[in-house]
Design a protein around this motif. Structure first.
Motif, mmCIF file in Angstrom:
data_model
loop_
_atom_site.group_PDB
_atom_site.id
_atom_site.type_symbol
_atom_site.label_atom_id
_atom_site.label_comp_id
_atom_site.label_asym_id
_atom_site.label_seq_id
_atom_site.Cartn_x
_atom_site.Cartn_y
_atom_site.Cartn_z
ATOM 1 N N PHE A 75 -37.262 3.335 -34.724
ATOM 2 C CA PHE A 75 -36.358 2.799 -33.539
ATOM 3 C C PHE A 75 -34.893 2.988 -33.844
ATOM 4 O O PHE A 75 -34.313 3.881 -33.017
ATOM 5 C CB PHE A 75 -36.556 1.411 -33.304
ATOM 6 C CG PHE A 75 -35.789 0.576 -32.336
ATOM 7 C CD1 PHE A 75 -35.996 1.095 -31.068
ATOM 8 C CD2 PHE A 75 -34.477 -0.143 -32.639
ATOM 9 C CE1 PHE A 75 -35.174 0.436 -29.960
ATOM 10 C CE2 PHE A 75 -33.695 -0.554 -31.401
ATOM 11 C CZ PHE A 75 -34.023 -0.217 -30.389
ATOM 12 N N TRP A 76 -34.544 2.709 -35.012
ATOM 13 C CA TRP A 76 -32.883 2.632 -35.204
ATOM 14 C C TRP A 76 -32.514 4.027 -35.461
ATOM 15 O O TRP A 76 -31.524 4.592 -34.748
ATOM 16 C CB TRP A 76 -32.340 1.732 -36.384
ATOM 17 C CG TRP A 76 -32.278 0.662 -36.096
ATOM 18 C CD1 TRP A 76 -33.257 -0.761 -36.262
ATOM 19 C CD2 TRP A 76 -31.481 -0.226 -34.688
ATOM 20 N NE1 TRP A 76 -33.089 -1.902 -35.533
ATOM 21 C CE2 TRP A 76 -31.908 -1.504 -34.539
ATOM 22 C CE3 TRP A 76 -30.577 0.011 -34.107
ATOM 23 C CZ2 TRP A 76 -31.289 -2.476 -33.661
ATOM 24 C CZ3 TRP A 76 -30.082 -0.625 -33.174
ATOM 25 C CH2 TRP A 76 -30.193 -1.775 -33.103
ATOM 26 N N VAL A 79 -32.460 5.746 -32.016
ATOM 27 C CA VAL A 79 -31.323 4.951 -31.147
ATOM 28 C C VAL A 79 -29.977 5.627 -31.671
ATOM 29 O O VAL A 79 -29.144 6.144 -30.721
ATOM 30 C CB VAL A 79 -31.040 3.433 -31.309
ATOM 31 C CG1 VAL A 79 -29.716 2.882 -30.857
ATOM 32 C CG2 VAL A 79 -32.411 2.708 -30.746
ATOM 33 N N ALA A 126 -31.259 1.148 -24.707
ATOM 34 C CA ALA A 126 -32.064 1.209 -25.673
ATOM 35 C C ALA A 126 -32.687 -0.104 -26.154
ATOM 36 O O ALA A 126 -33.901 -0.280 -26.609
ATOM 37 C CB ALA A 126 -31.457 2.025 -26.921
ATOM 38 N N LEU A 127 -31.808 -1.049 -26.568
ATOM 39 C CA LEU A 127 -32.068 -2.266 -26.801
ATOM 40 C C LEU A 127 -33.182 -2.965 -25.584
ATOM 41 O O LEU A 127 -34.002 -3.690 -25.914
ATOM 42 C CB LEU A 127 -30.949 -3.233 -27.102
ATOM 43 C CG LEU A 127 -29.993 -2.860 -28.229
ATOM 44 C CD1 LEU A 127 -28.760 -3.713 -28.317
ATOM 45 C CD2 LEU A 127 -31.063 -2.736 -29.496
ATOM 46 N N ARG A 130 -36.570 -1.619 -25.680
ATOM 47 C CA ARG A 130 -37.377 -1.649 -26.983
ATOM 48 C C ARG A 130 -38.768 -2.573 -26.630
ATOM 49 O O ARG A 130 -38.560 -3.700 -26.219
ATOM 50 C CB ARG A 130 -36.599 -2.194 -27.991
ATOM 51 C CG ARG A 130 -37.238 -2.316 -29.214
ATOM 52 C CD ARG A 130 -36.249 -3.107 -30.198
ATOM 53 N NE ARG A 130 -36.988 -2.697 -31.643
ATOM 54 C CZ ARG A 130 -36.286 -3.124 -32.617
ATOM 55 N NH1 ARG A 130 -35.051 -3.942 -32.867
ATOM 56 N NH2 ARG A 130 -36.696 -3.184 -33.814
ATOM 57 N N GLU A 131 -39.840 -2.020 -27.007
ATOM 58 C CA GLU A 131 -41.005 -2.680 -27.022
ATOM 59 C C GLU A 131 -41.309 -3.359 -28.212
ATOM 60 O O GLU A 131 -40.747 -2.804 -29.213
ATOM 61 C CB GLU A 131 -41.976 -2.114 -26.303
ATOM 62 C CG GLU A 131 -42.708 -1.113 -26.936
ATOM 63 C CD GLU A 131 -42.389 0.112 -27.397
ATOM 64 O OE1 GLU A 131 -42.994 1.120 -28.030
ATOM 65 O OE2 GLU A 131 -41.211 0.593 -26.753
ATOM 66 N N SER A 152 -41.564 0.443 -32.330
ATOM 67 C CA SER A 152 -40.906 0.539 -30.975
ATOM 68 C C SER A 152 -40.007 1.641 -30.773
ATOM 69 O O SER A 152 -39.614 2.206 -31.736
ATOM 70 C CB SER A 152 -40.528 -0.856 -30.955
ATOM 71 O OG SER A 152 -39.192 -0.920 -31.657
ATOM 72 N N SER A 153 -39.672 1.878 -29.602
ATOM 73 C CA SER A 153 -38.712 2.994 -29.198
ATOM 74 C C SER A 153 -37.791 2.608 -28.216
ATOM 75 O O SER A 153 -37.786 1.635 -27.684
ATOM 76 C CB SER A 153 -39.690 4.330 -28.657
ATOM 77 O OG SER A 153 -40.012 3.778 -27.278
ATOM 78 N N PRO A 154 -36.892 3.495 -28.320
ATOM 79 C CA PRO A 154 -35.610 3.199 -27.097
ATOM 80 C C PRO A 154 -35.966 3.635 -25.771
ATOM 81 O O PRO A 154 -34.920 3.839 -24.972
ATOM 82 C CB PRO A 154 -34.420 3.660 -27.902
ATOM 83 C CG PRO A 154 -35.033 4.469 -28.711
ATOM 84 C CD PRO A 154 -36.362 4.279 -29.041
#
Length: 169
Positions: A75-76, A79, A126-127, A130-131, A152-154
């Protein structure tokens, strides 16, 4: 045409990224027009032009990301890459919309403000997109091993579609 688009997760990823980039730049450009002006006085044509340029920049930068096989990120990092591409794409769009570029006379303040607002909007998207990480069904947990978890993904694409897109590159 739309049926083949729905079947190709990578194309959907390109469309999703370009669409969001265009929308974020459009929004930021109109905000840069100021709150003291009326709706008729907002820079509509400029906003549309710069949005189209940002969408094109997004497609080109995403193509480079896919060619470099730098897509299957947690994720990060994902992002961070998206925010960097959004900032660069917005700035490049402002420069290309300026016509003949002159580094001394170019309105750097406005271009950087639009790029910053666009990047903040991209972070918010993106936040919000996020799932939660989900365990993979049918994993090896029955053998005593923990179930693998999809991170999770953005992306605003369906999680399964996004995972297919980025894992194919």
């Amino acid at each position: 045409m739309f049926e083949s688009l729905r079947r190709n997760p990578i194309l959907l990823d390109f469309v999703e990224r370009a669409g969001w980039s265009a929308g974020e730049v459009f929004f930021a450009t109109l905000l840069a027009g100021g709150t003291a002006v009326g709706v008729a006085d907002l820079p509509w044509v400029y906003a549309i032009t710069i949005s189209a340029s940002a969408a094109l920049a997004s497609v080109l930068l995403t193509a480079l990301q896919y060619l470099g096989r730098f897509t299957n990120l947690t994720f990060w990092p994902d992002v961070f890459v998206r925010l960097t591409k959004t900032f660069i794409g917005s700035l490049v769009a402002s420069i290309t919309a300026a016509g003949v570029f002159n580094a001394v006379e170019f309105d750097w303040t406005t271009a950087l403000n639009v790029a910053a607002v666009t990047t903040i909007a991209a972070l918010g998207k993106a936040l919000l997109a996020r799932e939660k990480p989900t365990p993979v069904s049918g994993g090896p947990e029955s053998a005593g091993e923990p179930a693998p978890v999809h991170t999770s993904s953005p992306s605003t694409l369906a999680p399964a579609v996004y995972r297919k897109a980025v894992s194919r590159s």
